[in-house]
Design an enzyme around this catalytic site. Structure first.
Site, short mmCIF file in Angstrom:
data_model
loop_
_atom_site.label_atom_id
_atom_site.label_comp_id
_atom_site.label_asym_id
_atom_site.label_seq_id
_atom_site.Cartn_x
_atom_site.Cartn_y
_atom_site.Cartn_z
N ASP A 1 44.45 37.99 39.98
CA ASP A 1 45.00 39.34 39.99
C ASP A 1 45.20 39.90 38.59
O ASP A 1 46.32 40.21 38.18
CB ASP A 1 46.31 39.35 40.77
CG ASP A 1 46.48 40.67 41.51
OD1 ASP A 1 45.52 41.45 41.52
OD2 ASP A 1 47.56 40.93 42.07
N THR B 1 35.77 37.82 44.96
CA THR B 1 36.27 36.80 44.04
C THR B 1 36.39 35.46 44.77
O THR B 1 36.34 35.39 46.00
CB THR B 1 37.67 37.16 43.48
OG1 THR B 1 38.59 37.32 44.57
CG2 THR B 1 37.64 38.43 42.65
N GLU B 2 36.57 34.45 43.96
CA GLU B 2 36.85 33.12 44.46
C GLU B 2 38.13 33.16 45.28
O GLU B 2 39.02 33.96 44.99
CB GLU B 2 37.04 32.26 43.21
CG GLU B 2 37.31 30.82 43.38
CD GLU B 2 37.48 30.12 42.03
OE1 GLU B 2 37.55 28.90 42.06
OE2 GLU B 2 37.54 30.79 40.96
#
Length: 304
Positions: free
Chosen positions: A175, A108-109
């Protein structure tokens, strides 16, 4: 396994920095841990193709033994993230399951300054204007999730799940491990989340996306007071009792600005009276506030 090996012209010292690589060889994981939760660990990693730092999220599937429900939920998180494209939501780049190591991995980023809770603790002198800029971006992310087809409820929004690029003041929700994608009726039926931030109706297992607005209100309370809501409670049972009785956290008494207190109260209202993210974005509370995305919209729009 050939794709995982270092290229001939690659500096061998550089390749040794990677603890692990993805099957394509594009992403390399370093040993540095960025964060860890009940379900996953997040490591610093690198995208060699783009030359950017990324986050390598790793879930040890053995923790769930034969719990197919949990494994399916993790897969649904990842499938969900792949479909979400918004400036205020952490982007997902790549996902795979490692059968040998029995892990689920996704890239992810990464945000340069980590999560909002740690960032706020580090920088105690922050103006209300800055807090409003952050809040606006969280609401934009929620508005995107809640108006998505199907509607997405985060269910575990708190300051440790919101990330920041501190150098530019850009905030992103991350998240989405507990996110629920719900159908037309916009209601879901399972109890998950962080007790201090959970809306009372979440405990009753019948709720809508407005639970995220309640959690957002608690996030703002934490941002303003630098105190975890209900920190006066010794255990989860006491938090539950206060939340379900409508007793506000003691931190509310520390909010001296009546405008801020009134805005937080709107977010904590009874479910039917609780405004949507879209409503809150139009609130006079944000009058005259431009956040990172607004200030840079012209630059992006002017490309064509």
């Amino acid at each position: 396994m050939g794709s995982v090996m270092a290229d001939q012209d690659e500096d061998p010292l550089d390749s040794e920095q990677f603890i692990e690589r993805d099957p394509t060889g594009r992403y390399g994981r370093y040993g540095e841990l960025l964060g860890s939760g009940a379900v996953k660990k997040v490591y610093r990693a690198f995208d060699q193709e783009e030359g950017i730092e990324v986050a390598w999220n790793q879930v040890k599937l053995r923790n769930f033994c034969d719990d197919e429900t949990m494994i399916n939920r993790l897969y649904s998180e990842v499938r969900l993230l792949r479909n979400l494209k918004n400036k205020n939501i952490i982007a997902l780049y790549h996902v795979w399951r490692d059968k040998e190591k029995n892990t689920l991995n996704f890239i992810t980023e990464v945000c340069t300054s980590g999560n909002l809770r740690e960032y706020r603790k580090k920088h105690k002198q922050v103006s209300m204007k800055a807090l409003k800029k952050w809040s606006r971006q969280i609401l934009k992310g929620l508005d995107y999730l809640h108006t998505h087809e199907p509607c997405v409820i985060h269910r575990d929004l708190n300051c440790s799940n919101v990330f920041i690029n501190g150098n530019i003041g850009q905030v992103k929700i991350g998240d989405l491990g507990l996110a629920a994608s719900v159908g037309k009726n916009h209601s879901a039926h399972s109890v998950l989340g962080t007790p201090e931030f959970m809306a009372p109706e979440l405990y009753e297992e019948n709720y809508t996306e407005s639970i995220d607005i309640y959690s957002f209100g608690m996030c703002l309370l934490e941002m303003v007071t630098l105190e975890l809501p209900y920190s006066e409670c010794e255990n989860i049972a006491k938090i539950y009792k206060k939340v379900t009785s409508g007793v506000r956290p003691e931190a509310m008494n520390k909010v001296k600005d009546p405008e801020v207190q009134a805005f937080i109260e709107k977010c904590l209202a009874q479910p039917r009276a609780r405004p949507s993210a879209s409503d809150l974005l139009k609130d006079p509370f944000f009058d005259g506030i431009l956040d990172y995305d607004d200030e840079n919209a012209d630059d992006e729009d002017g490309v064509n």
